[in-house]
Design a protein around this motif. Structure first.
Motif, short mmCIF file in Angstrom:
data_model
loop_
_atom_site.label_atom_id
_atom_site.label_comp_id
_atom_site.label_asym_id
_atom_site.label_seq_id
_atom_site.Cartn_x
_atom_site.Cartn_y
_atom_site.Cartn_z
N THR A 15 29.89 51.02 26.18
CA THR A 15 31.12 50.22 26.07
C THR A 15 32.21 50.66 27.03
OG1 THR A 15 30.63 49.69 23.76
CG2 THR A 15 32.87 49.32 24.51
N LEU A 16 32.75 51.85 26.85
CA LEU A 16 33.91 52.27 27.64
C LEU A 16 33.56 52.54 29.09
CD1 LEU A 16 36.91 52.85 27.68
CD2 LEU A 16 36.39 55.20 26.96
N VAL A 17 32.54 53.33 29.33
CA VAL A 17 32.19 53.67 30.70
C VAL A 17 31.73 52.44 31.47
CG1 VAL A 17 30.66 55.06 32.16
CG2 VAL A 17 31.70 56.08 30.13
N GLY A 18 30.93 51.59 30.84
CA GLY A 18 30.49 50.37 31.51
C GLY A 18 31.64 49.44 31.86
N ALA A 19 32.59 49.27 30.93
CA ALA A 19 33.76 48.43 31.20
C ALA A 19 34.60 49.03 32.34
CB ALA A 19 34.60 48.27 29.94
N LEU A 20 34.72 50.34 32.38
CA LEU A 20 35.46 51.00 33.46
C LEU A 20 34.78 50.79 34.81
CD1 LEU A 20 36.47 54.32 31.67
CD2 LEU A 20 38.03 52.50 32.44
N VAL A 21 33.46 50.80 34.83
CA VAL A 21 32.73 50.56 36.09
C VAL A 21 32.96 49.12 36.56
CG1 VAL A 21 30.43 50.39 37.16
CG2 VAL A 21 31.00 52.36 35.71
N VAL A 22 32.86 48.16 35.65
CA VAL A 22 33.11 46.75 36.01
C VAL A 22 34.51 46.60 36.58
CG1 VAL A 22 33.40 44.40 35.08
CG2 VAL A 22 31.42 45.78 34.41
N ILE A 23 35.50 47.22 35.95
CA ILE A 23 36.88 47.11 36.43
C ILE A 23 37.07 47.85 37.75
CG2 ILE A 23 39.27 47.82 35.92
CD1 ILE A 23 38.29 45.17 34.57
N ALA A 24 36.43 48.98 37.94
CA ALA A 24 36.54 49.70 39.22
C ALA A 24 36.01 48.83 40.36
CB ALA A 24 35.78 51.02 39.15
N VAL A 25 34.87 48.18 40.14
CA VAL A 25 34.33 47.27 41.16
C VAL A 25 35.29 46.11 41.38
CG1 VAL A 25 32.42 45.68 41.71
CG2 VAL A 25 31.93 47.93 40.73
N ALA A 26 35.84 45.57 40.29
CA ALA A 26 36.77 44.43 40.40
C ALA A 26 38.03 44.81 41.18
CB ALA A 26 37.14 43.91 39.01
N LEU A 27 38.55 45.98 40.93
CA LEU A 27 39.76 46.42 41.65
C LEU A 27 39.50 46.49 43.15
CD1 LEU A 27 40.99 49.20 39.23
CD2 LEU A 27 42.22 47.10 39.78
N ILE A 28 38.39 47.07 43.53
CA ILE A 28 38.07 47.20 44.96
C ILE A 28 37.72 45.84 45.55
CG2 ILE A 28 36.42 48.18 46.60
CD1 ILE A 28 36.21 50.58 44.54
N TYR A 29 36.81 45.14 44.92
CA TYR A 29 36.29 43.89 45.47
C TYR A 29 37.34 42.78 45.50
CZ TYR A 29 33.23 39.92 46.26
OH TYR A 29 32.66 38.80 46.78
N ASN A 30 38.02 42.56 44.38
CA ASN A 30 39.01 41.47 44.35
C ASN A 30 40.15 41.69 45.32
OD1 ASN A 30 37.64 39.88 42.49
ND2 ASN A 30 38.72 40.71 40.73
N ASN A 31 40.57 42.93 45.50
CA ASN A 31 41.66 43.19 46.45
C ASN A 31 41.19 43.16 47.89
OD1 ASN A 31 44.10 43.50 44.84
ND2 ASN A 31 43.00 45.18 43.87
N ALA A 32 39.90 43.38 48.12
CA ALA A 32 39.36 43.32 49.48
C ALA A 32 39.06 41.89 49.92
CB ALA A 32 38.09 44.17 49.59
N THR A 33 38.81 41.00 48.98
CA THR A 33 38.35 39.65 49.34
C THR A 33 39.37 38.55 49.09
OG1 THR A 33 37.33 39.32 47.16
CG2 THR A 33 35.94 40.25 48.91
N ARG A 34 40.49 38.88 48.48
CA ARG A 34 41.49 37.86 48.13
C ARG A 34 42.87 38.27 48.65
NH1 ARG A 34 42.65 37.96 42.79
NH2 ARG A 34 43.15 35.78 42.69
N GLU A 35 43.69 37.27 48.89
CA GLU A 35 45.09 37.54 49.26
C GLU A 35 45.89 38.01 48.04
OE1 GLU A 35 46.72 37.54 52.24
OE2 GLU A 35 44.71 37.34 53.09
N ALA A 36 45.61 37.40 46.91
CA ALA A 36 46.35 37.73 45.68
C ALA A 36 45.99 39.14 45.21
CB ALA A 36 46.03 36.72 44.59
#
Length: 168
Positions: free
Chosen positions: A141-162
């Motif tokens: 639960t916790l570690v998996g959710a943190l991994v998903v969010i870590a990827v989202a932080l890097i990926y979403n900020n690298a691929t979007r203007e927002a």
């Protein structure tokens, strides 16, 4: 208006279709997040994959600006819902009548804490089906959710203007 007439809906228009680029970026984001969770599961021989993480990726990568996709909601929503599922399982056992109030309680607690993450609503059901121990709160639960969010932080900020996230 009769009860059954309400079921016809309001006749509202469908939401706008996303661009091919948006869909492709969401596909890659979901792929990377689940690949990361699955790879770490294999590397460290500890379960990090949770079925509801696939639905989390729909929100985090497909609709990253909505409240349901914010890190606070993803992490805390998953944690609270799994905690509630485990508490009900421990207190009442794996019965049809114990999983239903666990889901209802998870919904209410997420709403009251402003951490609603719809995919996390399935965590008490997953707990009911798997009947794991309390370690389930940490892995997956916790570690998996943190991994998903870590990827989202890097990926979403690298691929979007927002910016992602909108808030913590």
């Amino acid at each position: 208006m009769s009860f059954f007439a309400k079921m016809r809906g309001d006749g509202a228009a469908l939401p706008p279709q996303p661009s091919f680029r948006s869909a492709a970026l969401a596909w890659v984001g979901g792929f990377l997040a689940i690949a990361s969770v699955a790879l770490l599961t294999n590397q460290f021989a500890v379960m990090l994959v949770l079925g509801s993480f696939g639905a989390s990726c729909v929100l985090v990568f497909g609709f990253p600006d909505v409240p349901f996709a914010q890190p606070r909601n993803v992490i805390v929503g998953h944690f609270l819902s799994s905690l509630i599922g485990l508490a009900f399982l421990s207190a009442f056992g794996a019965h049809w009548w114990s999983v239903a109030p666990a889901v209802g309680t998870a919904i209410a607690v997420m709403m009251l804490t402003r951490t609603v993450h719809p995919p996390a609503g399935s965590n008490p059901v997953i707990v009911y089906l798997m009947q794991p121990g309390w370690g389930f709160l940490l892995f997956p639960t916790l570690v998996g959710a943190l991994v998903v969010i870590a990827v989202a932080l890097i990926y979403n900020n690298a691929t979007r203007e927002a910016r992602y996230p909108k808030y913590w």
